[in-house]
Design an enzyme around this catalytic site. Structure first.
Site, PDB file in Angstrom:
ATOM      1  N   ASN A 183       1.008  -1.212  -0.107  1.00 25.63           N
ATOM      2  CA  ASN A 183       0.074  -0.074  -0.106  1.00 25.63           C
ATOM      3  C   ASN A 183       0.892   1.212  -0.084  1.00 25.63           C
ATOM      4  O   ASN A 183       1.476   1.383   1.044  1.00 25.63           O
ATOM      5  CB  ASN A 183      -0.823  -0.068   1.035  1.00 25.63           C
ATOM      6  N   ARG A 187      -2.638  -2.153  -3.342  1.00 27.00           N
ATOM      7  CA  ARG A 187      -3.788  -1.394  -3.060  1.00 27.00           C
ATOM      8  C   ARG A 187      -3.933  -0.131  -4.150  1.00 27.00           C
ATOM      9  O   ARG A 187      -2.777   0.697  -3.805  1.00 27.00           O
ATOM     10  CB  ARG A 187      -4.003  -1.114  -1.593  1.00 27.00           C
ATOM     11  N   HIS A 212     -13.420   2.287   0.314  1.00 27.21           N
ATOM     12  CA  HIS A 212     -13.158   1.371   1.256  1.00 27.21           C
ATOM     13  C   HIS A 212     -14.001   0.132   0.568  1.00 27.21           C
ATOM     14  O   HIS A 212     -14.428  -0.916   1.214  1.00 27.21           O
ATOM     15  CB  HIS A 212     -14.130   1.631   2.490  1.00 27.21           C
ATOM     16  N   LEU A 251     -16.487   1.864  10.149  1.00 24.72           N
ATOM     17  CA  LEU A 251     -16.359   3.154  10.794  1.00 24.72           C
ATOM     18  C   LEU A 251     -15.082   3.106  11.365  1.00 24.72           C
ATOM     19  O   LEU A 251     -14.718   2.357  12.236  1.00 24.72           O
ATOM     20  CB  LEU A 251     -17.530   2.979  12.029  1.00 24.72           C
ATOM     21  N   ASN A 263     -11.142   5.683  10.979  1.00 22.01           N
ATOM     22  CA  ASN A 263     -10.708   7.212  10.773  1.00 22.01           C
ATOM     23  C   ASN A 263     -11.519   7.739   9.588  1.00 22.01           C
ATOM     24  O   ASN A 263     -12.025   8.805   9.623  1.00 22.01           O
ATOM     25  CB  ASN A 263      -9.106   7.339  10.858  1.00 22.01           C
ATOM     26  N   ARG A 305     -12.607  14.417   8.329  1.00 20.54           N
ATOM     27  CA  ARG A 305     -13.222  15.007   7.207  1.00 20.54           C
ATOM     28  C   ARG A 305     -14.655  15.332   7.647  1.00 20.54           C
ATOM     29  O   ARG A 305     -15.258  14.605   8.498  1.00 20.54           O
ATOM     30  CB  ARG A 305     -13.370  13.651   6.000  1.00 20.54           C
ATOM     31  N   ARG A 340     -11.705   7.540  20.575  1.00 19.35           N
ATOM     32  CA  ARG A 340     -11.318   7.383  22.007  1.00 19.35           C
ATOM     33  C   ARG A 340     -11.163   8.608  22.831  1.00 19.35           C
ATOM     34  O   ARG A 340     -11.710   8.700  23.643  1.00 19.35           O
ATOM     35  CB  ARG A 340      -9.981   6.251  22.036  1.00 19.35           C
ATOM     36  N   GLY A 385     -12.009   0.227  12.991  1.00 20.43           N
ATOM     37  CA  GLY A 385     -11.608   0.557  14.234  1.00 20.43           C
ATOM     38  C   GLY A 385     -12.686   0.868  15.266  1.00 20.43           C
ATOM     39  O   GLY A 385     -12.810   0.290  16.352  1.00 20.43           O
ATOM     40  N   GLY A 397     -16.049   0.468  14.457  1.00 14.40           N
ATOM     41  CA  GLY A 397     -17.269  -0.266  14.403  1.00 14.40           C
ATOM     42  C   GLY A 397     -16.956  -1.492  15.053  1.00 14.40           C
ATOM     43  O   GLY A 397     -17.930  -2.232  15.735  1.00 14.40           O
ATOM     44  N   GLU A 398     -15.729  -1.993  15.148  1.00 13.52           N
ATOM     45  CA  GLU A 398     -15.534  -3.310  15.959  1.00 13.52           C
ATOM     46  C   GLU A 398     -15.143  -3.198  17.349  1.00 13.52           C
ATOM     47  O   GLU A 398     -15.544  -3.991  18.044  1.00 13.52           O
ATOM     48  CB  GLU A 398     -14.067  -3.845  15.241  1.00 13.52           C
ATOM     49  N   ASN A 399     -14.687  -1.797  17.492  1.00 14.18           N
ATOM     50  CA  ASN A 399     -14.187  -1.707  19.091  1.00 14.18           C
ATOM     51  C   ASN A 399     -15.098  -1.007  19.968  1.00 14.18           C
ATOM     52  O   ASN A 399     -15.095  -0.985  21.327  1.00 14.18           O
ATOM     53  CB  ASN A 399     -12.833  -1.245  19.211  1.00 14.18           C
ATOM     54  N   GLU A 430      -8.425  -6.000   5.043  1.00 14.70           N
ATOM     55  CA  GLU A 430      -8.361  -5.690   3.615  1.00 14.70           C
ATOM     56  C   GLU A 430      -7.231  -6.315   3.005  1.00 14.70           C
ATOM     57  O   GLU A 430      -7.130  -6.665   1.996  1.00 14.70           O
ATOM     58  CB  GLU A 430      -8.382  -4.154   3.499  1.00 14.70           C
TER      59      GLU A 430
END
Ligand code: AMP
Length: 404
Positions: A7, A93, A182, A211, A213, A243, A287, A333, A335-337, A390
């Site tokens: 990447n 990528r 994405h 969801l 950064n 953004r 966070r 980041g 969405g999972e945590n 990814e």
């Protein structure tokens, strides 16, 4: 078979070597500050152990970066492979595939020319991605390479979803339309969600909420993307780390006038200084924003509320777009945590048949994150968390194409 995933950014090269026999990551690294006057840096971990942490005076270009990457991977003592020959293929990528690419492609001169053609659509990323491709080709001339496009999965969107309401000639002349990003993540997660539930993607209407950064949502109807929240560029959609997300375009001229900014400066403001960071004034990291909101910081609370509200609106509209929804899935980041945010996003969706099980949801918090259903047993719509990957998606595409 071992596949290298690259990447390339304008001054960086992120890489991962994956053993496709078991899909395990063998090595992971980052070359940073390429092309800058000083303080180049390269870090590489093999099987989780740091084998390289070098400060370089100056890393001249991506070719030097690639050479450093290969030197680390093939290091006689601690490297992940004995020689470059063990690396069967490279998956790159690539940000913008425009309307040309609806799937990943073996890289040849034609594909390179098409990525070049798309530079106006991805002016920051595509040139960097190309530098990475060309540098790898120079140092690994006989290794097959594959391009995996961030936009490809969204190419199934119908015109009514991807067109902007501008004069049609603007689209015809300049290809101005919604492309979405994405895509590799939305594709991986929607497919994996179906697999995890023991169903076929063709039988499900899924809303994927990536969801992180950068954030985007997609409506994936019976295996095909029919809408997504990002647009011509990744600026459109929900509030993100830095953004702004959706704006009335007239805001651009208004703020340019008032703040004496060029359009370029204004877009920089929208991309880099807005979002969670710009609203909270604290951080682009959810966070930090969460912690500040809990301590009563009103602008942090506002940033959080705006994010939740924006995501809820997309979920509602994508359910409408697909005449219903079977699964809502959270990934990346945040969405999972972040179970607290998931709880707030899903509050009150019972009218649509989506009921969160608060305990199941709260049990799924960092570091205990894994694939799971977090909806109540009597919820008609399933709510899931499926971690994205990814790199594996890129590696799988690469393997498939080079094995043909
Ligand atoms: P990504 O772009 O997918 O790496 O996501 C970055 C976002 O995920 C940041 O806003 C972080 O606050 C959030 N995030 C990452 N790890 C965690 C975690 N362990 N707990 C809560 N949020 C996290």
């Amino acid at each position: 078979m071992k596949i290298l995933i690259v990447n390339a950014g304008s001054s960086s090269l992120k890489y991962q070597l994956i053993d496709m026999d078991n899909e395990q990551t063998l090595a992971k690294g980052l070359v940073e500050r390429i092309g800058m006057a000083e303080n180049g840096h390269h870090e590489c971990k093999v099987n989780g152990e740091k084998i390289v942490d070098w400060a370089e005076d100056k890393i001249v270009d991506h070719v030097q970066g690639c050479k450093m990457m290969l030197a680390a991977l093939t290091d006689a003592e601690k490297g992940a492979v004995k020689s470059m020959d063990e690396i069967s293929a490279v998956g790159h990528r690539v940000l913008h595939g425009g309307s040309k690419f609806s799937e990943s492609m073996i890289i040849n001169d034609e594909v390179i020319a098409a990525i070049e053609e798309n530079i106006p659509l991805g002016p920051l990323h595509n040139p960097a991605n190309l530098m990475g491709i060309k540098a790898c080709q120079e140092v690994m001339p006989s290794t097959p390479m594959v391009a995996v496009f961030d936009t490809a999965f969204h190419q199934t969107m119908p015109p009514k979803a991807y067109m902007y309401g501008l004069p049609y000639e603007i689209y015809e002349k300049h290809h101005v339309r919604r492309y979405g990003f994405h895509g590799t993540s939305h594709r991986f997660v929607s497919k994996r969600t179906a697999e995890f539930l023991g169903k076929k993607p063709e039988d499900l209407r899924i809303i994927t909420a990536h969801l992180g950064n950068g954030s985007s949502l997609a409506a994936v109807e019976y295996g095909k993307c029919v809408d997504t929240s990002m647009g011509l560029t990744p600026l459109e959609g929900v509030l993100m780390g830095t953004r702004s997300g959706n704006l009335d375009p007239a805001v651009v001229e208004f703020v340019c006038d008032k703040e004496n900014l060029t359009v370029g400066q204004m877009l920089n403001l929208c991309n880099k200084k807005s979002g969670l960071l710009g609203i909270s004034g604290i951080s682009n990291d959810m966070r930090d924003v969460d912690n500040a909101a809990k301590e009563g910081h009103p602008r942090a609370q506002l940033a959080r509320d705006m994010l939740v509200y924006g995501i809820r609106k997309y979920i509602g509209s994508y359910a409408a777009a697909m005449n219903g929804v079977d699964v809502i899935v959270f990934t990346a980041g945040i969405g999972e945590n972040n179970y607290g945010l998931r709880e707030d996003i899903m509050a009150g969706f019972e009218y649509m048949g989506a009921k969160l099980d608060k305990e199941k949801n709260a049990a799924l918090a960092w570091p205990n994150v894994h694939e799971a259903v977090i909806s109540a047993d009597d919820s008609k719509v399933l709510i899931c968390v499926i971690p994205t990957n990814e790199e594996i998606a890129i590696a799988r595409d690469t393997l498939e194409l080079v094995s043909k």
